[in-house]
Motif scaffolding. Sequence first.
Motif, mmCIF file in Angstrom:
data_model
loop_
_atom_site.group_PDB
_atom_site.id
_atom_site.type_symbol
_atom_site.label_atom_id
_atom_site.label_comp_id
_atom_site.label_asym_id
_atom_site.label_seq_id
_atom_site.Cartn_x
_atom_site.Cartn_y
_atom_site.Cartn_z
ATOM 1 N N VAL A 1 15.085 29.005 -67.742
ATOM 2 C CA VAL A 1 14.343 28.959 -66.479
ATOM 3 C C VAL A 1 15.257 28.441 -65.368
ATOM 4 C CG1 VAL A 1 12.098 28.712 -67.570
ATOM 5 C CG2 VAL A 1 13.423 26.664 -66.994
ATOM 6 N N PRO A 2 15.100 28.941 -64.140
ATOM 7 C CA PRO A 2 16.002 28.555 -63.057
ATOM 8 C C PRO A 2 15.697 27.182 -62.479
ATOM 9 C CG PRO A 2 14.407 30.173 -62.284
ATOM 10 C CD PRO A 2 14.194 30.038 -63.765
ATOM 11 N N ALA A 3 16.721 26.631 -61.816
ATOM 12 C CA ALA A 3 16.600 25.372 -61.089
ATOM 13 C C ALA A 3 16.879 25.639 -59.619
ATOM 14 C CB ALA A 3 17.588 24.343 -61.628
ATOM 15 N N LEU A 4 15.936 25.278 -58.774
ATOM 16 C CA LEU A 4 16.058 25.483 -57.334
ATOM 17 C C LEU A 4 16.278 24.133 -56.666
ATOM 18 C CD1 LEU A 4 13.839 27.806 -55.168
ATOM 19 C CD2 LEU A 4 14.314 25.487 -54.410
ATOM 20 N N PHE A 5 17.364 24.010 -55.895
ATOM 21 C CA PHE A 5 17.754 22.746 -55.279
ATOM 22 C C PHE A 5 17.686 22.851 -53.763
ATOM 23 C CE2 PHE A 5 19.825 22.653 -59.379
ATOM 24 C CZ PHE A 5 19.838 21.322 -59.757
ATOM 25 N N HIS A 6 16.985 21.916 -53.125
ATOM 26 C CA HIS A 6 17.109 21.776 -51.680
ATOM 27 C C HIS A 6 18.576 21.537 -51.337
ATOM 28 C CE1 HIS A 6 16.306 20.425 -47.551
ATOM 29 N NE2 HIS A 6 17.304 19.587 -47.794
ATOM 30 N N SER A 7 18.995 22.073 -50.187
ATOM 31 C CA SER A 7 20.347 21.800 -49.701
ATOM 32 C C SER A 7 20.314 21.625 -48.189
ATOM 33 C CB SER A 7 21.305 22.941 -50.072
ATOM 34 O OG SER A 7 21.071 24.084 -49.261
ATOM 35 N N GLY A 8 21.325 20.912 -47.671
ATOM 36 C CA GLY A 8 21.477 20.747 -46.237
ATOM 37 C C GLY A 8 20.493 19.753 -45.638
ATOM 38 N N GLN A 9 20.402 19.816 -44.312
ATOM 39 C CA GLN A 9 19.505 18.927 -43.591
ATOM 40 C C GLN A 9 18.061 19.170 -44.026
ATOM 41 O OE1 GLN A 9 20.006 19.096 -39.365
ATOM 42 N NE2 GLN A 9 18.422 17.614 -38.924
ATOM 43 N N THR A 10 17.216 18.181 -43.823
ATOM 44 C CA THR A 10 15.806 18.329 -44.172
ATOM 45 C C THR A 10 14.920 17.875 -43.029
ATOM 46 O OG1 THR A 10 14.062 17.653 -45.719
ATOM 47 C CG2 THR A 10 15.810 16.045 -45.302
ATOM 48 N N GLY A 11 13.787 18.566 -42.872
ATOM 49 C CA GLY A 11 12.811 18.132 -41.888
ATOM 50 C C GLY A 11 12.045 16.897 -42.332
ATOM 51 N N ILE A 12 12.112 16.580 -43.622
ATOM 52 C CA ILE A 12 11.424 15.396 -44.132
ATOM 53 C C ILE A 12 12.172 14.150 -43.682
ATOM 54 C CG2 ILE A 12 10.668 14.171 -46.200
ATOM 55 C CD1 ILE A 12 10.439 16.889 -47.577
ATOM 56 N N GLY A 13 11.528 13.324 -42.913
ATOM 57 C CA GLY A 13 12.138 12.123 -42.362
ATOM 58 C C GLY A 13 12.801 12.321 -41.022
ATOM 59 N N SER A 14 12.951 13.572 -40.584
ATOM 60 C CA SER A 14 13.641 13.838 -39.322
ATOM 61 C C SER A 14 12.891 13.218 -38.145
ATOM 62 C CB SER A 14 13.773 15.348 -39.098
ATOM 63 O OG SER A 14 14.446 15.620 -37.900
ATOM 64 N N GLY A 15 13.619 12.454 -37.321
ATOM 65 C CA GLY A 15 13.022 11.825 -36.145
ATOM 66 C C GLY A 15 12.369 10.490 -36.411
ATOM 67 N N LEU A 16 12.149 10.144 -37.671
ATOM 68 C CA LEU A 16 11.564 8.850 -37.991
ATOM 69 C C LEU A 16 12.631 7.761 -37.960
ATOM 70 C CD1 LEU A 16 9.241 9.783 -41.003
ATOM 71 C CD2 LEU A 16 8.684 9.746 -38.567
ATOM 72 N N ARG A 17 12.211 6.541 -37.799
ATOM 73 C CA ARG A 17 13.155 5.421 -37.784
ATOM 74 C C ARG A 17 13.982 5.428 -39.072
ATOM 75 N NH1 ARG A 17 12.875 -0.086 -39.416
ATOM 76 N NH2 ARG A 17 14.177 -1.453 -38.120
ATOM 77 N N GLY A 18 15.312 5.477 -38.908
ATOM 78 C CA GLY A 18 16.187 5.539 -40.073
ATOM 79 C C GLY A 18 15.991 6.790 -40.903
ATOM 80 N N GLY A 19 15.467 7.840 -40.273
ATOM 81 C CA GLY A 19 15.221 9.075 -41.024
ATOM 82 C C GLY A 19 14.225 8.904 -42.151
ATOM 83 N N GLY A 20 13.354 7.890 -42.011
ATOM 84 C CA GLY A 20 12.368 7.645 -43.066
ATOM 85 C C GLY A 20 13.002 7.228 -44.383
ATOM 86 N N GLY A 21 14.271 6.798 -44.320
ATOM 87 C CA GLY A 21 14.966 6.390 -45.531
ATOM 88 C C GLY A 21 15.593 7.544 -46.311
ATOM 89 N N ILE A 22 15.481 8.764 -45.802
ATOM 90 C CA ILE A 22 16.012 9.938 -46.487
ATOM 91 C C ILE A 22 17.484 10.115 -46.134
ATOM 92 C CG2 ILE A 22 15.764 12.428 -46.829
ATOM 93 C CD1 ILE A 22 13.360 10.751 -47.779
ATOM 94 N N ARG A 23 18.328 10.235 -47.154
ATOM 95 C CA ARG A 23 19.777 10.362 -46.949
ATOM 96 C C ARG A 23 20.214 11.810 -47.180
ATOM 97 N NH1 ARG A 23 21.684 4.977 -46.917
ATOM 98 N NH2 ARG A 23 20.114 3.542 -47.786
ATOM 99 N N LEU A 24 20.896 12.366 -46.184
ATOM 100 C CA LEU A 24 21.313 13.764 -46.248
ATOM 101 C C LEU A 24 22.451 14.001 -47.232
ATOM 102 C CD1 LEU A 24 21.266 14.657 -42.426
ATOM 103 C CD2 LEU A 24 19.419 14.875 -44.101
ATOM 104 N N LYS A 25 23.256 12.985 -47.500
ATOM 105 C CA LYS A 25 24.479 13.165 -48.289
ATOM 106 C C LYS A 25 24.231 13.773 -49.658
ATOM 107 C CE LYS A 25 24.336 8.451 -50.232
ATOM 108 N NZ LYS A 25 25.078 7.176 -50.390
#
Length: 296
Positions: A151-175
């Motif tokens: 079965v395949p594995a699908l991975f988010h990549s790149g920037q995310t809208g989750i946390g975008s614009g929130l203080r500290g990006g909502g704690g979400i790290r893009l790295k």
Amino acid sequence: MDVSALTAIDVHTHAETDGCGHYSLPENLRAGADHYFGVDGGGPPDLDQLAAYYRERRMAAVVFTVDAESALGHTRIANEAVVEGASRNADVLIPFASIDPAKGRAGVREARRLVEELGVRGFKFHPSVQAFYPNDRAAYPLYEVLEELGVPALFHSGQTGIGSGLRGGGGIRLKYSNPLHLDDVAVDFPDLTIVIAHPSFPWQDEALAVASHKPKVYIDLSGWSPKYFPPQLVRYANSLLKHKVLFGSDFPLISPDRWLADFDKLEIKDEVRPLILKDNAVAALGLTVSVVGAAT
């Protein structure tokens, strides 16, 4: 599911609610993502509503939630709820699951059960939300099971809208979501089908390199309107990667109607369009062109 009757297969949609008042993300992250994508705030569709939307358009959709309980401290939507909703709508919905890699051996056991007993057809990972590097060896036992079960594995990549614009990006790290990390996974699990989700800003070239070099790596085009696609992505989709690029919307954050309207205006060769909209997904998901059931 009569694959031959479908006009398209959307490989990237979200089960954002269980239909009983529980959501896949904490309220602050959900509100921030809605603002980022310009969602009207009317609330996400439940799985039956999502299915009706795709059925009306003669499309199928891969649907999943994101299990990030360890990083977010937020109870996930149960994978079983996604499977049940997809089973009720097996003519249009293809169930993927999500397991937080931090769950270790318990997660490995769950993955096997979900595929062997419930017919899950793939797994979604979101490295930035789940706070892990995809090539972290701690996640490898989970990948081993997925590769074994085919079965395949699908991975988010790149920037995310989750946390975008929130203080500290909502704690979400893009790295965590640099697609180059997936190159290690593709080497160490050569028979695992990997889907790199989204135009991978700011790492588009890395995603193109991995997908060009590794035979089992695909790219889905979700999360962005096609009018914003980087030119090199369009160039590769028309040529070297024409058999490895997949239609995905990110519904309900971006609607297929909007995505397809902008895709119609994109300079994609006529012979490549059906590959992106359906044929490549049939290959990546291991479907057949005749008829497939929810658990086949």
